[in-house]
Scaffold this motif. Sequence first.
Motif, mmCIF file in Angstrom:
data_model
loop_
_atom_site.group_PDB
_atom_site.id
_atom_site.type_symbol
_atom_site.label_atom_id
_atom_site.label_comp_id
_atom_site.label_asym_id
_atom_site.label_seq_id
_atom_site.Cartn_x
_atom_site.Cartn_y
_atom_site.Cartn_z
ATOM 1 N N ASP A 103 -12.043 -17.902 37.546
ATOM 2 C CA ASP A 103 -12.765 -18.763 36.610
ATOM 3 C C ASP A 103 -12.008 -20.065 36.365
ATOM 4 O OD1 ASP A 103 -14.722 -16.877 36.419
ATOM 5 O OD2 ASP A 103 -14.071 -16.080 34.483
ATOM 6 N N LEU A 106 -12.495 -22.446 39.292
ATOM 7 C CA LEU A 106 -13.850 -22.980 39.254
ATOM 8 C C LEU A 106 -13.982 -24.023 38.149
ATOM 9 C CD1 LEU A 106 -16.774 -23.034 40.147
ATOM 10 C CD2 LEU A 106 -17.193 -21.023 38.702
ATOM 11 N N SER A 110 -14.954 -27.939 38.649
ATOM 12 C CA SER A 110 -16.120 -28.465 37.929
ATOM 13 C C SER A 110 -15.723 -29.642 37.046
ATOM 14 C CB SER A 110 -16.743 -27.352 37.086
ATOM 15 O OG SER A 110 -17.179 -26.277 37.898
ATOM 16 N N SER A 193 -16.208 -21.187 43.616
ATOM 17 C CA SER A 193 -17.068 -20.158 43.025
ATOM 18 C C SER A 193 -17.128 -18.890 43.869
ATOM 19 C CB SER A 193 -18.480 -20.711 42.833
ATOM 20 O OG SER A 193 -19.118 -20.936 44.078
#
Length: 262
Positions: A103, A106, A110, A193
């Motif tokens: 996470d 990612l 992002s 991801s």
Amino acid sequence: MVVRNRDHAQPPPSTTTRIFFVEAIPMPFSTTGAACRHSGASEGNTLRLAAGYNGIGAMTDETALSAVTFKPRPARRCRLVDMEHAIQPSTSSSALIQSRASDLMLSLMSYKRWADAALLAAARSLPDSFPELERGYVLAIIRHYHTVDCIFRAHLIGVTHEYTSPNPSEPATLSELQQRVATIDDWYVGHASKLDERELGQVLNVKFTDGQEQTLSRSDILLHVSQHGTGHRGQVALLMQMRGIQPPPDRFPNYLRSVSRH
């Protein structure tokens, strides 16, 4: 214990030795060389400096100190059980850690996509009064970190890239660069991801454009790409601020707030 620098009558210091006097006070531990060993406070041990200490109050340059104070601390046992538990988590906590690591990567990719998009939009909206020389710097900086993104993408997918320098002359316009940055940022978000903990730890052989070689894990590469871009966006932001232009926000909390609003 306080280490003080004083004059010493004998023997005279050599050219490679500085003279220090050591005042030892009782402490609940002692040192031997580079290792520290606990001993009972009742034993009245003093702190001894072993490495480089010549027995007459002098230390060689290898261990010379200008002003250091060693403060006594309460003796306590080393909690190796706790350390082993942290190093080897339980099965349930291990799965949680893996999820958090994936996470995190990612989120970083992002965040980078969000910040890059805002910066490119601001760069394309620079006023006509913005100096051409500095406008060229803005283009070159963004092009540089985009090129590095492309190079490391090639390493991640195991293909040969065409770059011989991290500072190419193309693309030559901000509009074209904006499209390319958006495309590569989308790829990084998609790539991150799909990675699990095992894949994040996979080690890859990386060859830089200057010929140096290094082994990096996938998570190392993603972290480098994220931090590298952040540093160079800061350079562009500084150029804007020097001309009285407020750059877009580039803080991770700002990204999180932006995401929470959608």
